[in-house]
Design a protein around this motif. Structure first.
Motif, PDB file in Angstrom:
ATOM      1  N   UNK A 265       0.834  -1.207   0.000  1.00  0.00           N
ATOM      2  CA  UNK A 265       0.000   0.000   0.000  1.00  0.00           C
ATOM      3  C   UNK A 265       0.864   1.251   0.000  1.00  0.00           C
ATOM      4  N   UNK A 266       0.338   2.311  -0.596  1.00  0.00           N
ATOM      5  CA  UNK A 266       1.006   3.618  -0.599  1.00  0.00           C
ATOM      6  C   UNK A 266      -0.043   4.698  -0.373  1.00  0.00           C
ATOM      7  N   UNK A 267       0.349   5.741   0.344  1.00  0.00           N
ATOM      8  CA  UNK A 267      -0.480   6.924   0.518  1.00  0.00           C
ATOM      9  C   UNK A 267       0.170   8.078  -0.234  1.00  0.00           C
ATOM     10  N   UNK A 268      -0.582   8.692  -1.148  1.00  0.00           N
ATOM     11  CA  UNK A 268      -0.086   9.804  -1.959  1.00  0.00           C
ATOM     12  C   UNK A 268      -0.717  11.093  -1.459  1.00  0.00           C
ATOM     13  N   UNK A 269       0.097  12.013  -0.964  1.00  0.00           N
ATOM     14  CA  UNK A 269      -0.434  13.301  -0.515  1.00  0.00           C
ATOM     15  C   UNK A 269      -0.996  14.077  -1.700  1.00  0.00           C
ATOM     16  N   UNK A 270      -2.155  14.689  -1.483  1.00  0.00           N
ATOM     17  CA  UNK A 270      -2.716  15.530  -2.535  1.00  0.00           C
ATOM     18  C   UNK A 270      -2.222  16.974  -2.417  1.00  0.00           C
ATOM     19  N   UNK A 271      -1.551  17.295  -1.311  1.00  0.00           N
ATOM     20  CA  UNK A 271      -0.975  18.632  -1.131  1.00  0.00           C
ATOM     21  C   UNK A 271       0.477  18.642  -1.612  1.00  0.00           C
ATOM     22  N   UNK A 272       0.927  19.806  -2.023  1.00  0.00           N
ATOM     23  CA  UNK A 272       2.277  19.934  -2.578  1.00  0.00           C
ATOM     24  C   UNK A 272       3.337  19.659  -1.527  1.00  0.00           C
ATOM     25  N   UNK A 273       3.123  20.139  -0.296  1.00  0.00           N
ATOM     26  CA  UNK A 273       4.164  20.090   0.736  1.00  0.00           C
ATOM     27  C   UNK A 273       3.921  19.015   1.787  1.00  0.00           C
ATOM     28  N   UNK A 274       3.356  17.888   1.388  1.00  0.00           N
ATOM     29  CA  UNK A 274       3.241  16.770   2.316  1.00  0.00           C
ATOM     30  C   UNK A 274       1.854  16.599   2.896  1.00  0.00           C
ATOM     31  N   UNK A 284      -5.350  21.079  -5.503  1.00  0.00           N
ATOM     32  CA  UNK A 284      -4.867  19.907  -4.765  1.00  0.00           C
ATOM     33  C   UNK A 284      -5.863  18.750  -4.862  1.00  0.00           C
ATOM     34  N   UNK A 285      -7.155  19.055  -4.753  1.00  0.00           N
ATOM     35  CA  UNK A 285      -8.157  18.009  -4.893  1.00  0.00           C
ATOM     36  C   UNK A 285      -8.166  17.472  -6.329  1.00  0.00           C
ATOM     37  N   UNK A 286      -7.996  18.366  -7.305  1.00  0.00           N
ATOM     38  CA  UNK A 286      -7.950  17.937  -8.699  1.00  0.00           C
ATOM     39  C   UNK A 286      -6.774  16.984  -8.923  1.00  0.00           C
ATOM     40  N   UNK A 287      -5.647  17.278  -8.276  1.00  0.00           N
ATOM     41  CA  UNK A 287      -4.480  16.387  -8.361  1.00  0.00           C
ATOM     42  C   UNK A 287      -4.845  15.003  -7.836  1.00  0.00           C
ATOM     43  N   UNK A 288      -5.512  14.950  -6.679  1.00  0.00           N
ATOM     44  CA  UNK A 288      -5.924  13.667  -6.115  1.00  0.00           C
ATOM     45  C   UNK A 288      -6.922  12.943  -7.002  1.00  0.00           C
ATOM     46  N   UNK A 310     -11.243  10.879  -1.017  1.00  0.00           N
ATOM     47  CA  UNK A 310     -12.334  11.834  -0.767  1.00  0.00           C
ATOM     48  C   UNK A 310     -13.672  11.135  -0.508  1.00  0.00           C
ATOM     49  N   UNK A 311     -13.669  10.272   0.494  1.00  0.00           N
ATOM     50  CA  UNK A 311     -14.896   9.597   0.953  1.00  0.00           C
ATOM     51  C   UNK A 311     -15.476   8.661  -0.107  1.00  0.00           C
ATOM     52  N   UNK A 312     -14.614   8.171  -1.003  1.00  0.00           N
ATOM     53  CA  UNK A 312     -15.034   7.201  -2.013  1.00  0.00           C
ATOM     54  C   UNK A 312     -14.001   6.089  -2.089  1.00  0.00           C
ATOM     55  N   UNK A 313     -14.454   4.898  -2.385  1.00  0.00           N
ATOM     56  CA  UNK A 313     -13.559   3.767  -2.552  1.00  0.00           C
ATOM     57  C   UNK A 313     -13.910   3.047  -3.842  1.00  0.00           C
ATOM     58  N   UNK A 342      -4.521  10.131  -1.365  1.00  0.00           N
ATOM     59  CA  UNK A 342      -5.059   8.988  -2.122  1.00  0.00           C
ATOM     60  C   UNK A 342      -4.409   7.720  -1.575  1.00  0.00           C
ATOM     61  N   UNK A 343      -5.248   6.769  -1.182  1.00  0.00           N
ATOM     62  CA  UNK A 343      -4.724   5.482  -0.691  1.00  0.00           C
ATOM     63  C   UNK A 343      -4.788   4.458  -1.814  1.00  0.00           C
ATOM     64  N   UNK A 344      -3.669   3.754  -2.016  1.00  0.00           N
ATOM     65  CA  UNK A 344      -3.590   2.688  -3.003  1.00  0.00           C
ATOM     66  C   UNK A 344      -3.226   1.386  -2.305  1.00  0.00           C
TER      67      UNK A 344
END
Length: 347
Positions: A265-274, A284-288, A310-313, A342-344
């Motif tokens: 599993x990996x967690x990808x930050x949707x914000x630029x700075x972590x 930032x949401x568009x990036x996610x 964002x509350x969806x799976x 984003x969780x993968x």
């Protein structure tokens, strides 16, 4: 005051200050690594939900994998059967010709041919010719029998694969129902994920010769932490970064629930700075959204188990479903609701 004493006082004060700083620091909790992942929640409810979702998703992908392998075998067996039936038609025609020839000549015809030899050399020549004819007929009959058995085996194999496909189709339906039942505890109604029509295709991850996924362990150094990940997880991470998703990411997490300690599993930050403790908005949401869209589009190429944002799976069995395990409004718990990352999870 003597000069020596005056010189010693600043040094002594510096030592006292340094000790005080060390003692104060020891009393404070250690700061998290800049790239450490978010705390997605450890409640019993969330643990049960994610455990059930993982089991349902793994079972679904295993059934889909078995179904795909079975369909491939059926196609191969069908090609074998077609080739065998075509060869059978030619062999039967040839054997029929041999049978007609034998019927016309019969035993007397063969003996007559031998008795009508005009010399010892002629007799030997006729004897050799008859042996060749006999060997030819025996070989033709043997080949006919072998191809007949091959065709029968291919037919039996096709029947077996049809039964296997029916079993795996039933398993897919069961796993889908299990995933939907688990998600019903946190909303779980069908929804739509954001789709990027320009999302690129990822390079496919390595598969076995029959198309199935190889078993993998946590054997590769994780470039995002000091832990380990599976080769398939590393491939998905590298492909995502190649596609332009290069913001902070954290994969391996020891002691965590779910797939992180397994290197899956990996967690990808949707914000630029972590990772930040607030919900992403705007760019930032568009990036996610784009990253989630990319992972879903390439799920079968990468070996994706599920994606959360964002509350969806998204799961292969169900598509996009609502997901709010915190029981609050979407975004009240940015980490738990996955509104800041984003969780993968990987197969």
């Amino acid at each position: 005051m003597p000069l020596t004493v005056r010189r010693r006082l600043p040094a002594a004060l510096a030592t006292i200050v340094a000790v005080a700083v060390l003692l104060t620091s020891a009393a404070l909790p250690a700061a998290a690594e800049p790239n450490s992942g978010p705390n997605e929640g450890t409640s019993a409810k969330v643990k049960t939900l994610r455990t059930n979702l993982e089991a349902a998703a793994v079972g679904y992908l295993q059934a889909q994998e078995a179904l795909d392998v079975s369909r491939k075998r059926q196609r191969e067996l069908t090609a074998t059967l077609l080739a065998a039936e075509n060869k059978l038609a030619r062999l039967r025609a040839g054997v029929a010709g041999y049978a007609a020839e034998a019927y016309k000549t019969g035993r007397l015809g063969v003996m007559g041919a031998m008795l009508n030899a005009t010399s010892p050399d002629d007799l030997l020549a006729r004897s050799a010719a008859l042996e060749r004819m006999s060997a030819r007929d025996d070989a033709a009959l043997a080949e006919l029998g072998a191809v007949t058995r091959q065709a029968a085996q291919a037919k039996a194999g096709i029947d077996t694969e049809v039964k296997e496909q029916a079993r795996q189709t039933s398993e897919l339906a069961k796993r889908k129902k299990a995933a939907e039942l688990a998600l019903s505890a946190v909303g779980g109604y069908a929804t739509r994920g954001w789709v990027d029509p320009n999302s690129p295709l990822a390079a496919p991850a390595r598969r076995n010769a029959d198309g199935s996924w190889p078993g993998e362990g946590c054997t590769i150094n994780d470039p995002s932490t000091s832990g380990c990940i599976t080769p398939r997880t590393l491939h998905a991470l590298q492909q995502s970064q190649k596609a332009g998703f290069k913001r902070h990411v954290s994969c391996y997490r020891p002691g965590d629930m779910y797939e992180h300690p397994k290197g899956r599993a990996c967690d990808f930050s949707s914000e630029v700075d972590g990772f930040k403790n607030f919900s992403s908005t705007g760019e930032s949401k568009l990036y996610g959204d784009k990253l989630a869209s990319y992972l879903v589009k390439n799920a079968s190429r990468l070996g994706v188990l599920y994606v959360i944002f964002y509350c969806k799976i998204w799961l292969p069995a169900t598509g996009w479903k609502t997901y709010s395990p915190t029981g609050s409004r979407c975004g009240d718990d940015p980490a738990g609701d996955h509104t800041n990352h984003v969780h993968l999870s990987m197969y």
